[in-house]
Design an enzyme around this catalytic site. Sequence first.
Site, PDB file in Angstrom:
ATOM      1  N   ALA A   1       0.843  -1.187   0.000  1.00 57.49           N
ATOM      2  CA  ALA A   1       0.000   0.000   0.000  1.00 57.49           C
ATOM      3  C   ALA A   1       0.880   1.238   0.000  1.00 57.49           C
ATOM      4  O   ALA A   1       2.071   1.175   0.303  1.00 57.49           O
ATOM      5  CB  ALA A   1      -0.889  -0.006   1.239  1.00 57.49           C
TER       6      ALA A   1
ATOM      7  N   GLY B   1      -0.710  -5.076   0.195  1.00 56.73           N
ATOM      8  CA  GLY B   1      -1.756  -4.869  -0.809  1.00 56.73           C
ATOM      9  C   GLY B   1      -1.391  -5.456  -2.152  1.00 56.73           C
ATOM     10  O   GLY B   1      -2.265  -5.846  -2.930  1.00 56.73           O
TER      11      GLY B   1
ATOM     12  N   GLU C   1      -2.397  -8.948  -1.967  1.00 56.92           N
ATOM     13  CA  GLU C   1      -3.875  -8.990  -1.963  1.00 56.92           C
ATOM     14  C   GLU C   1      -4.432  -8.816  -3.377  1.00 56.92           C
ATOM     15  O   GLU C   1      -5.419  -9.456  -3.742  1.00 56.92           O
ATOM     16  CB  GLU C   1      -4.422  -7.913  -1.017  1.00 56.92           C
ATOM     17  CG  GLU C   1      -4.193  -8.286   0.444  1.00 56.92           C
ATOM     18  CD  GLU C   1      -4.698  -7.247   1.437  1.00 56.92           C
ATOM     19  OE1 GLU C   1      -5.504  -7.606   2.301  1.00 56.92           O
ATOM     20  OE2 GLU C   1      -4.275  -6.086   1.337  1.00 56.92           O
TER      21      GLU C   1
ATOM     22  N   GLU D   1       1.888  -6.579   7.004  1.00 58.39           N
ATOM     23  CA  GLU D   1       1.196  -5.468   7.673  1.00 58.39           C
ATOM     24  C   GLU D   1       1.365  -5.463   9.188  1.00 58.39           C
ATOM     25  O   GLU D   1       1.384  -4.410   9.820  1.00 58.39           O
ATOM     26  CB  GLU D   1      -0.308  -5.507   7.340  1.00 58.39           C
ATOM     27  CG  GLU D   1      -0.669  -5.058   5.954  1.00 58.39           C
ATOM     28  CD  GLU D   1      -0.590  -6.145   4.903  1.00 58.39           C
ATOM     29  OE1 GLU D   1      -1.080  -5.931   3.786  1.00 58.39           O
ATOM     30  OE2 GLU D   1      -0.024  -7.234   5.186  1.00 58.39           O
TER      31      GLU D   1
END
Length: 698
Positions: free
Chosen positions: A63, A102, A105, A125
């Site tokens: 992210a 992310g 993901e 994370e």
Amino acid sequence: MSEVVKLERHDEVGIVTVNSPPVNALSAAVRGGILECIKAAVADPAIKGIVLTCAGRTFIAGADITEFGKPPKAPALNDVLSEIENSPKPVVAAIHGTALGGGLEVALACHFRVAVKEAKLGLPEVKLGLLPGAGGTQRLPRAVGPELAVKMIVGGDPIGAAEALKNGLIEEIVEGPASGGEAFVRKLLAEKRPLRRLRDDDSKLAAAKADRSIFTNAVAAMTKKSRGLEAPFAAADAVGYAIDFPFDEGLKKEREGFLKLVASDQSKAQRYAFFAEREAAKIAGVPEGTKSRPVNRVAILGAGTMGGGIAMSFANAGVPVTLIETGEEQLKRGLGIMQKNWEATAARGGIPADAPAKRMALITGVVGIENVGDADLVIEAVFETMAVKKEVFGKLDQFAKPGAVLASNTSYLNIDEIAKSTKRPQDVLGMHFFSPANVMKLCEIVRADKTAPDALVTAVTIARKIAKVPAVVGVCDGFVGNRMLAQRGKQSEKLLFEGALPQQVDAVVTKFGMPMGPFAMGDLAGLDIGWRSRKDRGIKSEIADALCEAGRFGQKTGKGYYKYEAGSRSALPDPEVEKLIDETLARLGRKKRAVSDEEILERMMYPMINEGAKILEEGIAARPSDIDVVWLYGYGWPIYRGGPMFWADTVGLKHIADRLSFYAKETNDPSLEPAPLLKKLAAEGKTFASLAAASKAA
């Protein structure tokens, strides 16, 4: 069309390429670009299959954490992932570099994944005090099963492509990401293989649904070192939702967990630490573009505990080392300890079985300082006295090659003074490693008055190469870490004279989150070291001296401030110590009083923060965050408290200044009076962080 994400068509295959250097982070622009390109590829009747890949050195590496704490920008990542997952055409993630957070993901929302053999895939994370917030905790267990998912999500460490292939996270290892992804899509189309949406596939959850201990045992193993941290437990709960709830409900609960953590003080502290570490590598006052000198070989003087640990750190990173001792016996002993350490790590599975031999082969053990000639960096790790250090640096002039960086691994001594022993003070600096040097991550890089900018850049660069966290500091007694620690040491000793016991002080400090209290730490280091040093300087410390006079030197004698049973390092309170303290206080005419845990905490922490303010005033540290990096990586400060200066801001500088003034009067100790900088910031209602912001703006 997006500037950072492009769609190209190779007849029936659509190639969606993210190109947002340096790491293709999932900024709003990248999210929007992926959404736009996937929609366009789905709408194009000529395209039958889609590859999602990245330009540059890596797949999506996570992210964009600069967006955290700011109003969210559309599109949300979950909306992008739904678009990918619901595509009626196969979408293949083609991974190189790292697919982290992310990024993984996104890959998990694709129907298939392929990767180059060097790729790493992970959900780290938890290291920022978070859990994956876009389906990672729901899709990964469905891809690899709950056990490996717990290891990856609760532990936060990535896995390589071979392990990912073995566990079903990727379908194939390919040569090039885009070309490999395209070839794989063509194969899917030729075989008419059905899409695999992880959200609809619970097959790998079946065993844990039938026997929940599969999951709970994995969680217990991964959280046993997570004392004080919130995120690992919240992340484990979120993986449990995949087992207990339908996908959409699990996704909703995961999001709730993420939002709770992102607003938490712990995650704010951990994200601060992440940026502080990166900021510390930027050296204040060094001209832009200053290049590191090449370092192809390192010479280390001294094969004792510190020298051996430093040598191991370089060999671990593949850097050849000349390890120099004054005699064959000391050299042989040092090399033997290193060999044993590596073999023990290999036996535990920490490094490959052939690693000890490979690493030992990088170390050339020799006798005599004249052997430093081919080293680009020389680090002395000899006895910690100025006379010995000066003698060594005087000899280095004769034997070290021109331009070699000459570093002292001193923890206290004046580098300017050491540099005067050479004719090349521009090459001299400090590299203060922490013990055990092969384990501890911090390296305080001490900039002397005449240190050349490129020598400083060299030290920072090589420290990072050997997986250390460098923090540049100035010359003063004890530099940053030990100078602040000395203030805590003074107060811990004074508390014993006022009625506190070692176990009470240590319990407060460990409850705060430090790995050890000051008295247990003294026992570990050896109380006789301080005793000898005090005697040399004609200083008395009544309680500590009485312990040493009674032969209580700490763990090595089985008793110090605590007692230790044979073969155990567990510190047990000892009534004899309490008696000895009482007798000492009676002899000195001191009265005991009840000391509260709150007072102990304030007197352990606030004087250190006060010293940190003086360090900033004097320019010994360039930024408050550099002080925090020293404490996070050198002294085990709990990461969820962000470092002493960050923590001080959360407590409030006015409160700290007021309490220091109070204790200065109550204990008749003028050294506790707030430093001018602390007073000023407190009076203006400012924080240490405001100093950093002001200097950046300037």
